[in-house]
Design an enzyme around this catalytic site. Structure first.
Site, PDB file in Angstrom:
ATOM      1  N   HIS A 121       0.406  -1.330  -0.192  1.00 18.10           N
ATOM      2  CA  HIS A 121      -0.091   0.242   0.237  1.00 18.10           C
ATOM      3  C   HIS A 121       0.828   0.953  -0.414  1.00 18.10           C
ATOM      4  CE1 HIS A 121      -2.927  -2.776   2.489  1.00 18.10           C
ATOM      5  NE2 HIS A 121      -3.413  -2.479   0.487  1.00 18.10           N
ATOM      6  N   LYS A 145     -19.229  -4.740   7.896  1.00 16.86           N
ATOM      7  CA  LYS A 145     -17.190  -5.570   8.000  1.00 16.86           C
ATOM      8  C   LYS A 145     -16.929  -6.023   9.709  1.00 16.86           C
ATOM      9  CE  LYS A 145     -13.386  -6.782   5.512  1.00 16.86           C
ATOM     10  NZ  LYS A 145     -12.362  -6.375   4.664  1.00 16.86           N
ATOM     11  N   ARG A 161      -1.911  -6.334  -7.646  1.00 18.93           N
ATOM     12  CA  ARG A 161      -1.093  -7.169  -7.542  1.00 18.93           C
ATOM     13  C   ARG A 161      -0.901  -8.765  -8.759  1.00 18.93           C
ATOM     14  NH1 ARG A 161      -2.854  -8.415  -1.184  1.00 18.93           N
ATOM     15  NH2 ARG A 161      -4.777  -8.389  -2.591  1.00 18.93           N
ATOM     16  N   SER A 210      -2.678  -7.808   3.573  1.00 17.75           N
ATOM     17  CA  SER A 210      -2.772  -7.733   4.654  1.00 17.75           C
ATOM     18  C   SER A 210      -3.402  -8.601   5.702  1.00 17.75           C
ATOM     19  CB  SER A 210      -4.307  -6.181   4.548  1.00 17.75           C
ATOM     20  OG  SER A 210      -3.722  -5.207   4.299  1.00 17.75           O
TER      21      SER A 210
HETATM   22  O1  PNS Z   1      -8.758  -2.750   0.558  1.00 17.78           O
HETATM   23  P1  PNS Z   1      -9.859  -3.686  -0.165  1.00 17.78           P
HETATM   24  O2  PNS Z   1     -10.853  -3.949   1.110  1.00 17.78           O
HETATM   25  O3  PNS Z   1      -9.841  -4.562  -1.123  1.00 17.78           O
HETATM   26  O4  PNS Z   1     -10.821  -2.178  -1.047  1.00 17.78           O
HETATM   27  C1  PNS Z   1     -12.017  -2.238  -1.725  1.00 17.78           C
HETATM   28  C2  PNS Z   1     -12.677  -1.392  -1.211  1.00 17.78           C
HETATM   29  C3  PNS Z   1     -12.954   0.136  -0.545  1.00 17.78           C
HETATM   30  C4  PNS Z   1     -11.941  -0.180  -3.037  1.00 17.78           C
HETATM   31  C5  PNS Z   1     -14.044  -1.166  -1.835  1.00 17.78           C
HETATM   32  O5  PNS Z   1     -15.054  -1.713  -1.754  1.00 17.78           O
HETATM   33  C6  PNS Z   1     -14.578  -0.709  -1.961  1.00 17.78           C
HETATM   34  O6  PNS Z   1     -15.100   0.899  -3.135  1.00 17.78           O
HETATM   35  N1  PNS Z   1     -16.088   0.076  -1.038  1.00 17.78           N
HETATM   36  C7  PNS Z   1     -16.571   1.075  -1.246  1.00 17.78           C
HETATM   37  C8  PNS Z   1     -18.666   0.703  -1.596  1.00 17.78           C
HETATM   38  C9  PNS Z   1     -18.444   1.032  -2.990  1.00 17.78           C
HETATM   39  O7  PNS Z   1     -18.301   1.676  -3.115  1.00 17.78           O
HETATM   40  N2  PNS Z   1     -19.001  -0.581  -3.775  1.00 17.78           N
HETATM   41  C10 PNS Z   1     -19.302  -0.346  -4.707  1.00 17.78           C
HETATM   42  C11 PNS Z   1     -18.009  -0.701  -6.221  1.00 17.78           C
HETATM   43  S1  PNS Z   1     -17.978  -0.905  -7.647  1.00 17.78           S
END
Ligand code: PNS
Length: 164
Positions: A17, A41, A91, A129
């Protein structure tokens, strides 16, 4: 001025990150690292305030990088910030499939936003993570995978868990 947002769970922030943050910081005028607050979550090791505090501590010397938290849809958050670029790290092919879907959906939800991808440096391509937490939980060394501040907090958290 281009305002970019690097969203994620950051539970916790790891060196992959941090590498993306540093590289995005070189490209965009303004970068907000946006920590997801997702009440559904409940399996986070660190709550949203702790995750924001950890990221803020690690990036405090990067001028132009801000740290925030958000809930709800990323597309709406982008609108609230008036930001136009989402930054994601890639990745592997497995990331690509998920990210492609999210990029298309986010663009449909907010056509003013472009998702851009930075290829994770090879040396961090295997770091996640989830794996960092798994290793730290058993007391093994994660010093090559996370910044020192994160290592310290992981140690404290798992010691608290053992004591409690
Ligand atoms: O670190 P992560 O958990 O892979 O991040 C995922 C994240 C936060 C980028 C994604 O879950 C997100 O954008 N969540 C917000 C909710 C949202 O907008 N969902 C629709 C995405 S199309």
């Amino acid at each position: 001025m281009v305002h970019a947002v690097y969203p994620g769970s950051f539970d916790p922030l790891h060196n992959g990150h941090l590498d993306i943050i540093r590289r995005a910081h070189r490209i965009y005028d303004r970068l907000t690292v946006a920590v997801l607050h997702n009440p559904l979550k409940d399996r986070y090791l660190f709550d949203v305030d702790e995750r924001v505090a950890i990221v803020s501590d690690v990036v405090k010397n990067l001028r132009g990088v801000e740290v925030d938290s958000f809930g709800g849809l990323l597309a709406d958050y982008m609108r609230r910030l008036d930001a136009t670029v989402i930054v994601k790290g890639l990745r592997a092919i497995s990331d690509f499939e998920v990210e492609l879907q999210m990029a298309h959906l986010n663009r449909q939800l907010n056509p003013n936003v472009e998702t851009t991808f930075i290829m994770t440096a090879t040396r961090w391509s295997y770091v996640s993570s989830t794996r960092v937490k798994e290793i730290a939980r058993y007391g093994a060394d994660v010093s090559k995978l996370v910044p020192a501040a994160v290592q310290r907090r992981l140690r404290e958290r798992y010691q608290e868990a053992q004591a409690g």
